[in-house]
Design a protein around this motif. Structure first.
Motif, PDB file in Angstrom:
ATOM      1  N   ASP A   1       0.994  -1.043   0.180  1.00  0.00           N
ATOM      2  CA  ASP A   1      -0.175  -0.072   0.242  1.00  0.00           C
ATOM      3  C   ASP A   1       1.077   1.220   0.183  1.00  0.00           C
ATOM      4  O   ASP A   1       2.077   1.215   0.427  1.00  0.00           O
ATOM      5  CB  ASP A   1      -0.986  -0.039   1.348  1.00  0.00           C
ATOM      6  N   ARG A   2       0.479   2.454  -0.665  1.00  0.00           N
ATOM      7  CA  ARG A   2       0.941   3.449  -0.539  1.00  0.00           C
ATOM      8  C   ARG A   2       0.148   4.775  -0.648  1.00  0.00           C
ATOM      9  O   ARG A   2      -1.088   4.781  -0.930  1.00  0.00           O
ATOM     10  CB  ARG A   2       1.924   3.722  -1.834  1.00  0.00           C
ATOM     11  N   SER A   3       0.739   5.677   0.131  1.00  0.00           N
ATOM     12  CA  SER A   3      -0.542   7.001   0.065  1.00  0.00           C
ATOM     13  C   SER A   3      -0.648   7.497  -1.345  1.00  0.00           C
ATOM     14  O   SER A   3       0.535   7.659  -2.175  1.00  0.00           O
ATOM     15  CB  SER A   3      -0.144   8.212   0.802  1.00  0.00           C
TER      16      SER A   3
ATOM     17  N   ALA B   1     -12.333  -1.167   6.879  1.00  0.00           N
ATOM     18  CA  ALA B   1     -13.021  -2.121   6.018  1.00  0.00           C
ATOM     19  C   ALA B   1     -11.878  -3.054   6.007  1.00  0.00           C
ATOM     20  O   ALA B   1     -10.751  -3.071   6.398  1.00  0.00           O
ATOM     21  CB  ALA B   1     -13.413  -1.717   4.924  1.00  0.00           C
ATOM     22  N   HIS B   2     -12.252  -4.329   5.807  1.00  0.00           N
ATOM     23  CA  HIS B   2     -11.242  -5.596   5.538  1.00  0.00           C
ATOM     24  C   HIS B   2     -11.342  -5.596   4.044  1.00  0.00           C
ATOM     25  O   HIS B   2     -12.284  -5.901   3.234  1.00  0.00           O
ATOM     26  CB  HIS B   2     -11.815  -6.799   6.362  1.00  0.00           C
ATOM     27  N   TYR B   3     -10.057  -5.547   3.486  1.00  0.00           N
ATOM     28  CA  TYR B   3      -9.687  -5.771   2.020  1.00  0.00           C
ATOM     29  C   TYR B   3      -8.928  -7.098   1.934  1.00  0.00           C
ATOM     30  O   TYR B   3      -7.978  -7.115   2.444  1.00  0.00           O
ATOM     31  CB  TYR B   3      -8.931  -4.363   1.688  1.00  0.00           C
TER      32      TYR B   3
ATOM     33  N   TRP C   1      -5.310  -7.594   3.282  1.00  0.00           N
ATOM     34  CA  TRP C   1      -4.332  -6.490   3.819  1.00  0.00           C
ATOM     35  C   TRP C   1      -4.450  -6.017   5.018  1.00  0.00           C
ATOM     36  O   TRP C   1      -5.545  -6.145   5.601  1.00  0.00           O
ATOM     37  CB  TRP C   1      -4.933  -5.484   2.765  1.00  0.00           C
ATOM     38  N   GLU C   2      -3.492  -5.737   5.840  1.00  0.00           N
ATOM     39  CA  GLU C   2      -3.231  -5.270   7.067  1.00  0.00           C
ATOM     40  C   GLU C   2      -2.806  -3.856   7.138  1.00  0.00           C
ATOM     41  O   GLU C   2      -1.619  -3.876   6.311  1.00  0.00           O
ATOM     42  CB  GLU C   2      -2.268  -6.048   7.926  1.00  0.00           C
TER      43      GLU C   2
END
Length: 133
Positions: A3-5, A67-69, A86-87
């Motif tokens: 993940d990235r902003s 949410a859980h992705y 994804w955590e």
């Protein structure tokens, strides 16, 4: 998975899949178990150079919305679809580093203030420290 902003406070989740054969694969992003296929972006399926293939699929999310992705990978080479969850990156390292920096900075400021007070007190008492060679 990574993940990235991104822009506007959103985050981009990426699911990279590599080393699969045959070529056809469907990578599905799920939010709380619901398919988000319409919200995903795929780079397509590319050869890896070793006879296998690779692809990556991204989705933009608002990290403030809890949410859980998960990235779901149904493929004919698997006995059952593979799901990767994804955590969120809740690393405490930046927080700890900030606290340590603040404590060190306050310590330096206090040390400088105490040192200056001692120096000014010596001058007021009518003597100064002898200069060394």
């Amino acid at each position: 998975m990574s993940d990235r902003s991104s822009h506007d406070g959103l985050s981009t989740l990426s699911c990279k899949v590599s080393g699969f054969y045959p070529r056809h694969i469907t990578v599905i992003w799920l939010k709380n178990g619901q398919n988000r296929q319409q919200e995903t972006y795929s780079e397509g399926i590319l050869p890896s150079g070793d006879g296998t293939y690779q692809t990556w699929v991204t989705v933009e999310i608002d990290p403030k919305i809890k949410a859980h992705y998960s990235c779901c990978l149904p493929h004919e080479s698997l006995l059952e679809p593979l799901s990767i969850f994804w955590e969120p990156n809740n690393s405490l390292i930046p927080v700890v580093a900030g606290v340590i920096t603040a404590v060190v900075l306050v310590g330096v400021i206090i040390s400088v203030v105490v040192w200056k007070k001692k120096c000014s007190r010596r001058k007021r008492d009518g003597y100064t420290v002898a200069q060394g060679k």
